[in-house]
Write a protein that holds these residues in place. Structure first.
Motif, mmCIF file in Angstrom:
data_model
loop_
_atom_site.group_PDB
_atom_site.id
_atom_site.type_symbol
_atom_site.label_atom_id
_atom_site.label_comp_id
_atom_site.label_asym_id
_atom_site.label_seq_id
_atom_site.Cartn_x
_atom_site.Cartn_y
_atom_site.Cartn_z
ATOM 1 N N LEU A 262 53.239 42.633 7.618
ATOM 2 C CA LEU A 262 52.253 43.190 6.693
ATOM 3 C C LEU A 262 50.801 42.822 7.022
ATOM 4 C CD1 LEU A 262 54.207 42.203 3.452
ATOM 5 C CD2 LEU A 262 54.318 44.390 4.650
ATOM 6 N N GLY A 263 50.536 42.158 8.118
ATOM 7 C CA GLY A 263 49.188 41.663 8.389
ATOM 8 C C GLY A 263 49.101 40.176 8.038
ATOM 9 N N ASP A 264 48.059 39.679 7.426
ATOM 10 C CA ASP A 264 46.815 40.309 7.040
ATOM 11 C C ASP A 264 45.975 40.695 8.268
ATOM 12 O OD1 ASP A 264 47.330 40.126 4.330
ATOM 13 O OD2 ASP A 264 46.003 38.452 3.973
ATOM 14 N N ARG A 265 44.846 41.333 7.962
ATOM 15 C CA ARG A 265 43.894 41.636 9.013
ATOM 16 C C ARG A 265 43.344 40.334 9.605
ATOM 17 N NH1 ARG A 265 42.989 45.575 4.985
ATOM 18 N NH2 ARG A 265 43.296 47.705 5.781
ATOM 19 N N LYS A 266 42.988 40.425 10.885
ATOM 20 C CA LYS A 266 42.416 39.286 11.615
ATOM 21 C C LYS A 266 43.370 38.101 11.673
ATOM 22 C CE LYS A 266 38.905 39.775 13.057
ATOM 23 N NZ LYS A 266 38.512 40.465 14.312
ATOM 24 N N ALA B 277 68.313 45.248 2.866
ATOM 25 C CA ALA B 277 68.394 44.625 4.187
ATOM 26 C C ALA B 277 66.999 44.503 4.783
ATOM 27 C CB ALA B 277 69.287 45.454 5.105
ATOM 28 N N VAL B 278 66.051 44.147 3.925
ATOM 29 C CA VAL B 278 64.659 44.098 4.344
ATOM 30 C C VAL B 278 64.117 42.682 4.200
ATOM 31 C CG1 VAL B 278 63.727 44.721 2.071
ATOM 32 C CG2 VAL B 278 62.401 45.233 4.106
ATOM 33 N N ARG B 279 63.312 42.278 5.170
ATOM 34 C CA ARG B 279 62.533 41.047 5.085
ATOM 35 C C ARG B 279 61.074 41.392 5.360
ATOM 36 N NH1 ARG B 279 63.445 37.451 9.149
ATOM 37 N NH2 ARG B 279 64.816 38.837 10.368
ATOM 38 N N LEU B 280 60.162 40.636 4.771
ATOM 39 C CA LEU B 280 58.741 40.929 4.912
ATOM 40 C C LEU B 280 57.991 39.636 5.196
ATOM 41 C CD1 LEU B 280 59.940 42.273 1.981
ATOM 42 C CD2 LEU B 280 58.021 43.789 2.455
ATOM 43 N N ILE B 281 56.979 39.728 6.063
ATOM 44 C CA ILE B 281 56.173 38.558 6.394
ATOM 45 C C ILE B 281 54.708 38.942 6.472
ATOM 46 C CG2 ILE B 281 56.496 38.878 8.894
ATOM 47 C CD1 ILE B 281 56.417 35.784 9.116
ATOM 48 N N TRP C 10 53.708 40.309 -3.922
ATOM 49 C CA TRP C 10 54.778 40.568 -2.955
ATOM 50 C C TRP C 10 55.999 39.694 -3.265
ATOM 51 C CZ3 TRP C 10 54.966 44.568 0.268
ATOM 52 C CH2 TRP C 10 53.770 45.209 0.611
ATOM 53 N N ARG C 11 55.749 38.447 -3.634
ATOM 54 C CA ARG C 11 56.864 37.567 -3.967
ATOM 55 C C ARG C 11 57.553 38.022 -5.254
ATOM 56 N NH1 ARG C 11 58.137 32.369 -2.677
ATOM 57 N NH2 ARG C 11 57.934 33.187 -0.560
ATOM 58 N N GLU C 12 56.770 38.459 -6.237
ATOM 59 C CA GLU C 12 57.350 38.910 -7.503
ATOM 60 C C GLU C 12 58.225 40.145 -7.302
ATOM 61 O OE1 GLU C 12 53.898 39.470 -9.880
ATOM 62 O OE2 GLU C 12 53.434 37.322 -9.985
ATOM 63 N N VAL C 13 57.824 41.038 -6.419
ATOM 64 C CA VAL C 13 58.558 42.287 -6.213
ATOM 65 C C VAL C 13 59.744 42.090 -5.267
ATOM 66 C CG1 VAL C 13 58.417 44.632 -5.269
ATOM 67 C CG2 VAL C 13 56.577 43.755 -6.735
ATOM 68 N N PHE C 14 59.552 41.327 -4.198
ATOM 69 C CA PHE C 14 60.596 41.204 -3.176
ATOM 70 C C PHE C 14 61.295 39.841 -3.181
ATOM 71 C CE2 PHE C 14 58.189 44.786 -1.465
ATOM 72 C CZ PHE C 14 59.210 45.629 -1.044
ATOM 73 N N GLY C 15 60.856 38.933 -4.029
ATOM 74 C CA GLY C 15 61.511 37.631 -4.120
ATOM 75 C C GLY C 15 61.448 36.872 -2.811
ATOM 76 N N ASP C 16 62.528 36.171 -2.487
ATOM 77 C CA ASP C 16 62.560 35.336 -1.287
ATOM 78 C C ASP C 16 62.613 36.140 0.004
ATOM 79 O OD1 ASP C 16 62.435 33.065 -2.806
ATOM 80 O OD2 ASP C 16 64.597 32.748 -2.854
ATOM 81 N N PHE D 31 60.291 37.919 0.895
ATOM 82 C CA PHE D 31 58.904 37.878 1.362
ATOM 83 C C PHE D 31 58.538 36.461 1.780
ATOM 84 C CE2 PHE D 31 54.367 37.027 0.361
ATOM 85 C CZ PHE D 31 53.804 37.812 1.364
ATOM 86 N N THR D 32 58.017 36.329 2.991
ATOM 87 C CA THR D 32 57.569 35.050 3.531
ATOM 88 C C THR D 32 56.074 35.121 3.806
ATOM 89 O OG1 THR D 32 59.685 34.498 4.550
ATOM 90 C CG2 THR D 32 57.740 33.467 5.500
ATOM 91 N N LEU D 33 55.354 34.076 3.419
ATOM 92 C CA LEU D 33 53.934 33.963 3.733
ATOM 93 C C LEU D 33 53.745 32.769 4.658
ATOM 94 C CD1 LEU D 33 51.037 35.039 3.159
ATOM 95 C CD2 LEU D 33 50.861 33.258 1.405
ATOM 96 N N ARG D 34 52.978 32.985 5.720
ATOM 97 C CA ARG D 34 52.689 31.917 6.668
ATOM 98 C C ARG D 34 51.176 31.691 6.722
ATOM 99 N NH1 ARG D 34 55.437 28.387 8.730
ATOM 100 N NH2 ARG D 34 55.147 28.745 10.971
#
Length: 324
Positions: A9-13, A109-113, A162-168, A170-173
């Motif tokens: 999902l990005g973020d930009r830069k 079957a989706v993961r998001l980062i 994103w966490r509220e909608v997709f739960g675990d 969704f990963t943020l780094r």
């Protein structure tokens, strides 16, 4: 067989271009894991369709096309990847509803980062980008003041959704080099996508080139001259971006990095403290965002001004461009 679908999902830069180059050009290998990349470059048109939301037919068309590519090419892959920094502008619920409507086999079957820059770095990169495009010709201080009033530097409200909608799923780094796998965002992403360390890269990703303070000052001077020369914002943005890319590819030897002046650093710390703490609480075991923010204390320098030769060049270029 429905493989796992990963949304980058990005973020930009945050190194998205390097990740996308690695995937598009196949600059990686693994003996045990396989990956299908769903784009040639990036999935920007799909992200844009979701972000605008004005044309449901366009959204359906984009997802139908994605579904067809997955059906043709992803059956034997362990994972398929969709990547665009444009997802920064997409409402999470909009993506979830689109998945359920158009790719129901992948909905579970989706993961998001996503990767998030520390607040100080976000201020500096945002200012540099706006100056390059001619969207801001004021000072760094005025850019920050305006951004705070607009909530531009508050990442928690957007990312927590994103966490509220997709739960675990969704990963943020944190986009902090020594917190990434092998100190590299491409390596970090590949480990996340493949869920394995059994891979290697066949190239050495470059760090995102950033303009030095002297180049930013030159671009400000050029855009100030263009501003009153009848050049449209679109033309000025195109010219500034083209010049900025050349500056980044041919940097000034020993050019000074853009820093937050000490007084402004204190304002960034005070203004972004709550957002950094909220991100740390929800997403991280440690406190990387707060630590990066507090590290700004006493580290600021006054941004460099262009020397007389650079100022003269800026004046000549601005006058020439204004006559085009």
């Amino acid at each position: 067989m429905t493989c796992e679908l990963v949304f980058h999902l990005g973020d930009r830069k945050t190194g998205s271009t390097s990740i996308q180059k690695t995937l598009t050009d196949g600059l990686w290998n693994s003996d045990s894991r396989s990956l299908y990349y769903t784009a040639n470059g990036h999935n920007g048109p799909l992200a844009h369709a979701l972000a605008t939301g004005a044309n449901p037919d366009n959204i359906q068309q984009r997802f139908t096309s994605l579904g067809q590519r997955l059906a043709r090419h992803a059956a034997d892959a362990d994972v398929a990847v969709v990547s665009s920094e444009g997802f920064e502008d997409v409402a999470p619920k909009t993506l979830k509803l689109a998945l359920e409507a158009y790719l129901p086999d992948y909905a579970d079957a989706v993961r998001l980062i996503a990767y998030v820059r520390p607040h100080g770095a976000r201020v500096l990169s945002g200012y540099s980008e706006q100056v390059k495009r001619g969207q801001s010709v004021g000072s760094l201080e005025s850019y920050f003041s305006e951004g705070m009033a607009l909530g531009r530097f508050d990442a928690f409200p957007r990312l927590s959704e994103w966490r509220e909608v997709f739960g675990d799923a969704f990963t943020l780094r944190p986009m902090i080099r020594d917190g990434l796998y092998q100190d590299c965002v491409v390596q970090d992403f590949m480990r996340y996508a493949l869920q394995s360390e059994d891979f290697s890269l066949s190239w050495q990703p470059d760090a995102n080139p950033s303009l030095c303070a002297q180049d930013i000052a030159v671009l400000r001077d050029i855009h100030q001259r263009l501003d009153g020369a009848g050049v449209t914002p679109a033309q000025a943005g195109y010219l500034g971006s083209a010049i900025g890319e050349q500056m980044a590819e041919h940097p000034i030897p020993n050019g000074q990095r853009l820093h937050l002046p000490a007084d402004l650093a204190e304002q960034v710390i005070a203004g972004c403290k709550q957002d950094a703490e909220a991100l740390d609480r929800m997403f991280f075991d440690a406190t990387p965002m707060s630590d990066a923010l507090n590290a700004l204390k006493g580290a600021g320098d006054t941004p460099a001004a262009p020397g007389p030769d650079a100022a003269r060049i800026a004046g000549l270029m601005g006058a020439w461009l204004g006559r085009l």
